[in-house]
Design a protein around this motif. Sequence first.
Motif, PDB file in Angstrom:
ATOM      1  N   SER A   1     -33.730  18.552  41.047  1.00  0.00           N
ATOM      2  CA  SER A   1     -33.171  17.277  40.599  1.00  0.00           C
ATOM      3  C   SER A   1     -33.396  17.059  39.110  1.00  0.00           C
ATOM      4  CB  SER A   1     -33.715  16.110  41.429  1.00  0.00           C
ATOM      5  OG  SER A   1     -35.102  16.177  41.490  1.00  0.00           O
TER       6      SER A   1
ATOM      7  N   ASP B   1     -30.636  18.805  37.495  1.00  0.00           N
ATOM      8  CA  ASP B   1     -29.418  17.990  37.574  1.00  0.00           C
ATOM      9  C   ASP B   1     -29.397  16.947  36.463  1.00  0.00           C
ATOM     10  OD1 ASP B   1     -28.648  19.337  39.820  1.00  0.00           O
ATOM     11  OD2 ASP B   1     -29.194  17.745  41.233  1.00  0.00           O
ATOM     12  N   ASP B   2     -30.535  16.234  36.314  1.00  0.00           N
ATOM     13  CA  ASP B   2     -30.619  15.195  35.276  1.00  0.00           C
ATOM     14  C   ASP B   2     -30.410  15.806  33.893  1.00  0.00           C
ATOM     15  OD1 ASP B   2     -31.147  13.317  37.193  1.00  0.00           O
ATOM     16  OD2 ASP B   2     -33.325  13.298  36.877  1.00  0.00           O
TER      17      ASP B   2
ATOM     18  N   GLU C   1     -26.911  16.792  32.657  1.00  0.00           N
ATOM     19  CA  GLU C   1     -26.058  15.701  32.169  1.00  0.00           C
ATOM     20  C   GLU C   1     -26.319  15.376  30.705  1.00  0.00           C
ATOM     21  OE1 GLU C   1     -26.331  12.344  34.813  1.00  0.00           O
ATOM     22  OE2 GLU C   1     -24.854  13.250  36.159  1.00  0.00           O
TER      23      GLU C   1
ATOM     24  N   SER D   1     -19.196  21.268  45.630  1.00  0.00           N
ATOM     25  CA  SER D   1     -18.166  21.041  44.600  1.00  0.00           C
ATOM     26  C   SER D   1     -18.092  22.225  43.644  1.00  0.00           C
ATOM     27  CB  SER D   1     -18.451  19.755  43.820  1.00  0.00           C
ATOM     28  OG  SER D   1     -18.318  18.663  44.683  1.00  0.00           O
TER      29      SER D   1
ATOM     30  N   MET E   1      -3.703  22.720  56.556  1.00  0.00           N
ATOM     31  CA  MET E   1      -4.618  21.714  56.007  1.00  0.00           C
ATOM     32  C   MET E   1      -5.191  22.032  54.633  1.00  0.00           C
ATOM     33  SD  MET E   1      -6.794  21.145  59.495  1.00  0.00           S
ATOM     34  CE  MET E   1      -7.777  19.821  58.813  1.00  0.00           C
TER      35      MET E   1
ATOM     36  N   THR F   1      -5.499  23.607  50.890  1.00  0.00           N
ATOM     37  CA  THR F   1      -4.857  24.141  49.695  1.00  0.00           C
ATOM     38  C   THR F   1      -5.713  23.780  48.488  1.00  0.00           C
ATOM     39  OG1 THR F   1      -2.819  24.180  48.398  1.00  0.00           O
ATOM     40  CG2 THR F   1      -3.341  22.099  49.451  1.00  0.00           C
TER      41      THR F   1
ATOM     42  N   ALA G   1      -5.639  22.615  45.100  1.00  0.00           N
ATOM     43  CA  ALA G   1      -4.585  21.999  44.294  1.00  0.00           C
ATOM     44  C   ALA G   1      -5.071  21.705  42.881  1.00  0.00           C
ATOM     45  CB  ALA G   1      -4.116  20.715  44.965  1.00  0.00           C
TER      46      ALA G   1
ATOM     47  N   THR H   1      -9.065  19.274  44.484  1.00  0.00           N
ATOM     48  CA  THR H   1      -9.694  19.482  45.798  1.00  0.00           C
ATOM     49  C   THR H   1     -11.112  20.018  45.634  1.00  0.00           C
ATOM     50  OG1 THR H   1      -8.575  21.616  45.841  1.00  0.00           O
ATOM     51  CG2 THR H   1      -7.563  19.847  47.111  1.00  0.00           C
TER      52      THR H   1
ATOM     53  N   THR I   1     -13.885  18.476  46.570  1.00  0.00           N
ATOM     54  CA  THR I   1     -14.794  18.085  47.651  1.00  0.00           C
ATOM     55  C   THR I   1     -14.112  18.374  48.987  1.00  0.00           C
ATOM     56  OG1 THR I   1     -13.955  15.858  47.995  1.00  0.00           O
ATOM     57  CG2 THR I   1     -15.588  16.116  46.252  1.00  0.00           C
TER      58      THR I   1
ATOM     59  N   SER J   1     -13.736  16.258  51.243  1.00  0.00           N
ATOM     60  CA  SER J   1     -12.892  15.105  51.583  1.00  0.00           C
ATOM     61  C   SER J   1     -11.461  15.341  51.118  1.00  0.00           C
ATOM     62  CB  SER J   1     -13.412  13.837  50.906  1.00  0.00           C
ATOM     63  OG  SER J   1     -14.643  13.502  51.426  1.00  0.00           O
ATOM     64  N   ASP J   2     -11.336  16.004  49.982  1.00  0.00           N
ATOM     65  CA  ASP J   2      -9.997  16.270  49.458  1.00  0.00           C
ATOM     66  C   ASP J   2      -9.426  17.568  50.020  1.00  0.00           C
ATOM     67  OD1 ASP J   2      -9.808  13.999  47.741  1.00  0.00           O
ATOM     68  OD2 ASP J   2     -11.276  14.964  46.442  1.00  0.00           O
ATOM     69  N   TYR J   3     -10.301  18.554  50.187  1.00  0.00           N
ATOM     70  CA  TYR J   3      -9.819  19.881  50.601  1.00  0.00           C
ATOM     71  C   TYR J   3      -9.559  19.937  52.110  1.00  0.00           C
ATOM     72  CZ  TYR J   3      -9.531  24.910  51.123  1.00  0.00           C
ATOM     73  OH  TYR J   3      -9.095  26.174  51.436  1.00  0.00           O
ATOM     74  N   THR J   4     -10.267  19.131  52.866  1.00  0.00           N
ATOM     75  CA  THR J   4     -10.167  19.079  54.343  1.00  0.00           C
ATOM     76  C   THR J   4     -10.127  20.448  55.025  1.00  0.00           C
ATOM     77  OG1 THR J   4      -7.747  18.813  54.245  1.00  0.00           O
ATOM     78  CG2 THR J   4      -9.062  16.812  54.478  1.00  0.00           C
ATOM     79  N   PRO J   5     -11.259  21.155  54.990  1.00  0.00           N
ATOM     80  CA  PRO J   5     -11.309  22.405  55.768  1.00  0.00           C
ATOM     81  C   PRO J   5     -11.139  22.082  57.247  1.00  0.00           C
ATOM     82  CG  PRO J   5     -13.508  21.741  55.106  1.00  0.00           C
ATOM     83  CD  PRO J   5     -12.568  20.820  54.412  1.00  0.00           C
TER      84      PRO J   5
END
Lengths: 821, 278
Positions: free
Chosen positions: A124, A127-128, A131, A287, A715, A717, A719, A728, A730, A732-736
């Motif tokens: 972590s 991660d900080d 940025e 991601s 489902m 792609t 994009a 895409t 995540t 949520s967007d990629y929907t494997p």
Amino acid sequence: MVEEKEKKNGGRWVGASLPRKEEDRLLRGRGKFADDIKLREMTYLRFVRSSYAHARIISVDTSAAEALPGVVCTITGKEIAAQTHPFIEIAPDHIQKVRDYPMAVEKVRYQGEPVAAVVAESASLADDAAELVQVEYEPLEPAINAEEALLDKSILHEEAGTNRVWSGTWEFGDVEKAFRDAAYVVTIDHMHFHRFSSTPLENNVVIGQWEPKEDRIHYWCNNSFPSFAIQFLAAHLAVHFDRIRVQTADIGGSFGIKITSYPQMSVCALASKKAGGRPVKWVETRSEHMVSSAHGNERTFRDTRVALDKNGVITAIASRHIDDCGAYPRYEPLGCVIYSQVFCGTYRFKNARIEFTQTVTNKCPVGPNRGYSRMQHLWFLERVVDICAYEIGIPADEMRLRNYIRPEEFPYTTPNGCVYDSGNYPKMLEVAKKLIGWDDWKKKQAEARQQGRWIGIGIGTTLDSGTNNFGQSQIINPYAPFSGNSQGANCKLDVYGEVVVAVGSCPQGQGHETVSAQVVADVLNISPDLITVRTGFDTERNVHTGFSGTYASQFAVSGLSAVHGAAQKLKAEMKRLAAFVLQTTQDDLEFGVGEQGPEIKARSTGKSINYWSLANIVNVNSAVLSEELQDVTLNCRYIWRAPFKVPDREKKYGNLTLTYSSQLHIAVVEVDRDTFIPRILDYVAVDDCGVAINPAIVEGQVYGATAHGIGAALMETCAYDAVGNMLTSTFSDYTPITAMNIPKIKYGYISTPSPHTYSGAKGMGEGGAAPIHTISAALQDALFAEGVFINDSFNNGDSIFRSLQQREGGQLSNLVRMEKR
Amino acid sequence: MLGQLGENAKFLAGGQSLIPLLKLRFANPEHLVDLNFIAGTSFIKQEAGALHFGAMSRHAEIEHSALARKISVLHDCAAGIADVQVRNRGTIGGSLAEADPSGDWASALITLDTAVHCLGRNGGRTIHLSDFIKDAYTTALAHDELVTEVEVKIPPKGSGGAYLAFKRSAPVYPSASVAVQLTMAGDVCQDAAIALGCVGLTAIRATNAETALRGQILNDKTISAAAEEARAAADPQPDMRGSAEYKRQLVVALLKRAIQIAVRRARGEQVEGAHLYA
């Protein structure tokens, strides 16, 4: 304990559906994965990634990150370039000038490309700190679309002078004559195979340690082709091969993607060097995986022309294929030749001309993904077959029967010299039609059409070519120093007589421990339970060859041939030893299990010696050994080499793969008239991988490959928008695909044993992406009557809705034309 | 407590919106005030013709509640939110307070007479749901105020409702959703409430579609007319969940289906409403 009754295949363990030896560990959460490895003084690496698809780097300021307490060090692309050589490029000529480093140096070439990395005391903190790294960019014109990229308006790698990576023409037979003699000529202007990812559950993980005293690098990682990674890393880091140790543990899926993690492996080692030799761990986030691991190849098919005779038999195909490999060629352009392993698919046509071009674009680099480079081509051929059948008015099943390679023609030599070992495509079609209830569905389809419903029935025939001839790389680059294929294995009796097998593979759930034990159990006539199998790559175990790893549907062939060879070698030594001890001839010996465990018995005297005693003589009681047995070690390494020749580089002719599994799927799909959502009403998957070593494992792989293919078709792609933002990044967007989206799959199989392997087995696992071909076919069947041309491999409610809208403008039908002569 | 911690503090309810934001580093609060395990915040009860849900009631608790089945829209909505894992953690109060334009609860509840009970430093207040949701991610709540209870009036006999959403896969937000509550007298629609989800900055009340149904005999023609009004009322953004035109088409398809289910339920039929998947 596995039961004797499982031996159904002529009294052998090979062919039995044994539960996996690995099951207990993997299913109870007791597997050991790369991220489970904790080392003393471990540090954690986080990449700083480009927000632009194409931009010049003005400055990278890491000072604020370095000032954060807990940060060990930072490292930038510039620092890396100063101490390493660019990665080897497989492509020849101008691409040899590409200066490819594991992090961007002067320019960023795709969104998500690493620019710098931060190493800290905890993940972590890293991660900080990441940025706080300030990067200043000067945006450049991005090249997103492959065909536009080839215009070289904006060049990714200036040193190469062009975005074109490689181009070549495959031409066989007499294409022009076939078109002159054709009864029908069908023209298809444009088709597109979309970009997607096989999304393994476990992301990439690398722990790298540059051990300062020994000046050697130690990796723990989940790379799935370490032999290859080491070859790239050694030249790049200027470190001797044998000073790079790679170890893998359990791996949570790769599907080819983890072959190309060597850039991150480089960064971890160099960061470790800078951190004074402390181990550096990088655990990829989802991601990061979506924006920057290795997408599948995206391909465009232009100006396709098909010649057919009056019976609908295809006599020639001519087409231009444009492959998009993303920002860096790297493992590519092998995809430019790997497609030609299945040059004619399952069909008999002899005349063909494919002009193949690959380009870079400002998108994530591509790499092998399940079905690598062949699925794109097989999808193309299946589209051609269905469209021609419809235009001429031949049912899709009949069209295939007229064009399939016939069962009696195997082994079949393709126009480009590949040898299909065995197969029976008409039989698979028959089995699949029976399983789905073909005639019933045809009837229901006709009734549904009356009610205005859109139901389609589609067939997808596909191939899974396994065990590559790496000599095909010389078709791309005549100087490529690779040819053939090999795998190593070691089989030994340990000091206490335990049978231990080690292989050079790094499985990801394919059951290598189980199938290896089955093979050895048959050789020694003991239970697989009595055999310990060590999988997972370890350079210092010394069983690997330059091609070792787990990729490209080959373990049943290359891996198990090596295991079999090693077991035979061990058996020969055990025989010599036992004949000496039991004072008899080798012919008199019988392998089996006695009261004192596994043993060898003299039939004539009834005397036996168990494995412990045999091992004891060699290892700790060696004074009793006779002179002529001094060479016996009971520790046998065997290298299996595939019987390949170097292909003809000019003609692009030669055998490129050893085995060809085949798959035939049928789908019934309905498109909802209101939502346009395609729904699978029925699905059949029929597989032929020759002799299945473990049918349960084969069936499991078929389900997995089918789920992957359905996900890709409906489902998934990758994009990008017009300026190269990835849309895409995540799930949520990629929907494997999830279990909720997978229909019940009816499984069937036939078996045409391979004459090219000792066991009759063929490599399998990738599955040729059969569902993509099959679902496209079913959608096309549902929508032909609406004038909709399915010219993309990705279709969902939205795209079908838009196709139907556009059709009203009369655009799509112009893309397919038929000329009757 | 949140008041003391200041602007850089956030309430944590089920965490199904906040935790992903933290993970993606889109939100970076210094303090989290965990609302889990506070006694008396999770309940489902019926009082005075209304169902009362404690703010911390999990979607799964509502999904499996026999009481909540009294209002079909509630059950449809709760049972279709994301996947089992999310439903086990996510809460009705948290979802409303987040006011995500793609959240299911607001679009479902806005077709009903729904009051949101809130509590802050200066005591409690009750806000009607239509005044509670102000904009995308914006509610009438003050920074230190939170939702304590959601109160939904039980629709009269002869009223039926349905909530339908299309999701590309189980765990993701819908591409579009539709909530319908119809009061029927025979084949004639006496009153209608229609809300559209995921196709605007907040749930959209499709008032023209409601008008198109009121006083009408419901048949293919009148239902289609209402659906076309809903298509016009939707104001979707194109994204990976669908193009704007397609989301409008989904609104039409979902509304037609939802009206048919609502009509049958108004007649007292048991109809399972199922969300659509890719």
